[in-house]
Design an enzyme around this catalytic site. Structure first.
Site: not given
Length: 555
Positions: A50, A112-113, A162, A469
């Site tokens: 993602e 969940f999630q 949802k 760096m």
């Protein structure tokens, strides 16, 4: 006509002119993906993480000027967007991020999630929304695109539960759109612009300092008119590469910690500094108590919160860069600054970086070779680190939106997905990515995305087996104690082949001279060139943290 929330979302994206969405499906966005299945007008680019989706949307937005769109599921999908949203927020890039959320009845119950996506992203987005009713969906989608793309641009997140996605209503497109309290100031104050014109008339050592706001507002052409008319030199931030052609006689290159010697000298000696669409960040100013302390400072910015935040301003102007510069142009008269420009030319000659002491392949020659081969006619994307500084110095941009690099957040791993977004948004353009061996491994999985979409990315990895760096800082400030900066990676050319791309190892100038034409002729797949460069080359000049711009380390 009755439509589900997911269908309404896709219909609204289409009406906003969205043709590409970068994303990764999951349980709480499965209904949106099902609706997307029916819409051939919107292309979905399946990334492999993602974070890759949001960086790709970012690269798309930077190089096209359009709003980039990305999508992720709830919980870990949404939290994987966080770094990319923060990156876009710091650099004022217009993105709309769409996330799924658990049903409204389960919000706050550790389903969940589930994650508090709006709470997590509130500090790193221009605005965000949690849609709790399908009746709010059409207006919020339109508001999100307006907020992302107007005023000072930035990322906006929309969290859609949802049950909102599957609910049905009669869909009516909201033609009228007005957001109470959201009214960016586009026109600068008449008197303040007059004061600036008078200051230009009186100044003998004036200097423009421009930032990404010039590109965001489409002000490059009017900026060029103003500087040529008034004979005022221009220095700029990394975000503003290409705001003025970098080979123009009035272009001083970029300034700050790793900027050009003569630009920093000019800042410290000017008597008028006109800042346009820039925010005086610490990598530009160094010690703010000494920054441009001989100058009257004008600050033009659409975001009033930036004016006076870091540096004391004498003439503040809140407004859109293009509008303000256009009005300023009407009020200025032609002028010459021969003596001031001659002084700057002397500073240019005072310091020239030394050529490499041996015959090892070095980053500067690689970048210059690619620049010469393309004649600068390419979109340049970088990751973050030494290679970013070298690319900014040695690959000139001649017009805006030809440069995409993480500025404010300094995000390693930005480059490859951003290059994918740039290539998707500009299919007929050559897109070149310079990365480091540290940065490229952060998001190497997105090479599969480039392969699957037949993207002809030209990837040059400047490979010195160090986090370059950080190693440079360890050399300069920690007595060469290289703690955890020496890195051992896989054979990157072979790894590229395993992903389905083309991989070319390069260890000397002769091999580079053969590789560059080959890379540029490829039209249907990415090519990664693994350039083994000198291990301990540093970026100069270099202003140590907290020091003044006139305290540069030159070698």
């Amino acid at each position: 006509m009755k439509m589900k929330g997911a269908q309404i979302l896709i219909e609204l994206l289409k009406k906003e002119g969205v043709t590409t969405v970068f994303g990764y499906p999951g349980g709480q966005v499965i209904d949106i993906y099902d609706a997307l299945y029916e819409f051939s007008d919107i292309k979905h680019i399946l990334v492999r993480h993602e974070q890759g989706a949001v960086h790709a949307a970012d690269g798309y937005a930077r190089t096209t000027g359009k709003v980039g769109v990305c999508m992720a599921t709830s919980g870990p999908g949404a939290t994987n967007l966080v770094t990319g949203l923060a990156n876009a927020y710091m650099d004022s890039i217009p993105i709309v991020a769409i996330t799924g959320q658990v049903p409204t009845r389960l919000i706050g119950k550790d389903a969940f999630q589930e994650a508090d996506t709006t709470g997590i992203t509130m500090p790193i987005t221009k605005h965000n929304f949690l849609i709790k009713s399908i009746h709010d969906l059409p207006l919020i989608i339109r508001e999100a695109f307006l907020i992302a793309s107007t005023g000072r641009p930035g990322p906006v997140l929309i969290d859609i539960p949802k049950d909102v996605q599957i609910a049905e209503i009669d869909f009516n497109y909201p033609e009228k759109l007005e957001i109470p309290g959201y009214k960016p100031t586009y026109r600068g104050h008449f008197n303040q612009i007059n004061m600036t014109a008078q200051a230009i008339k009186e100044a003998t050592r004036p200097l423009f300092y421009v930032g990404g706001g010039v590109i965001a507002s489409g002000a490059s052409d009017i900026l060029l008119e103003v500087v040529e008319k008034t004979d005022i030199p221009v220095t700029y931030t990394l975000m503003a590469k290409g705001a003025i052609p970098e080979d123009h006689r009035l272009s001083l290159g970029w300034l700050g910690m790793h900027g050009s010697y003569h630009a920093n000298k000019a800042i410290m000696n000017c008597d008028l500094l006109i800042a346009v669409g820039a925010r005086f960040d610490d990598r530009v100013t160094g010690n703010t108590t000494t920054f441009a302390n001989r100058a009257k400072i004008v600050h033009i910015d659409i975001d009033p919160a930036e004016i006076g935040k870091n540096v004391k301003i004498n003439i503040p102007i809140v407004g859109d860069a293009r509008n303000v510069l256009n009005e300023l142009n009407k009020r200025t008269e032609p002028k010459k600054h021969d003596e001031w420009l001659e002084t700057i030319e002397k500073w240019k000659k005072e310091y020239t970086p030394k050529p490499p002491a041996n015959n090892e392949l070095v980053a500067q020659t690689i970048i210059e070779s690619v620049y010469q081969a393309t004649q600068g006619d390419a979109i340049l994307v970088t990751d973050v680190g030494q290679h970013q500084m070298w690319a900014a110095k040695h690959f000139l941009c001649h017009r805006p939106r030809r440069w995409a690099s993480s500025g404010g957040l300094g995000t390693m791993g930005f480059g490859l997905p951003a290059a994918i977004g740039a290539q998707i948004g500009n299919p007929d353009q050559t897109v070149i990515l310079f990365s480091g061996d540290g940065s490229i491994m952060m998001k190497i999985q997105e090479l599969v995305t480039a392969v699957n979409n037949c993207l002809p990315l030209k990837i040059f990895v400047l490979n010195n087996n160090y986090l370059g760096m950080v190693r440079q800082w360890q050399e300069c400030f920690f007595d060469c104690r290289y703690s955890s900066t020496h890195i051992i990676n896989p054979d990157l050319a072979n790894l590229a082949q395993a992903f389905g791309a083309e991989g070319i190892p390069v260890q000397n100038q002769e091999e580079l001279d053969r590789a560059v034409p080959r890379v540029l002729e490829v039209k249907d797949h990415p090519v990664l060139v693994d350039c083994r460069i000198s291990k301990e080359t540093n970026v100069y000049p270099f202003v140590p943290p907290g020091k003044s711009l006139d305290e540069m380390i030159l070698e």
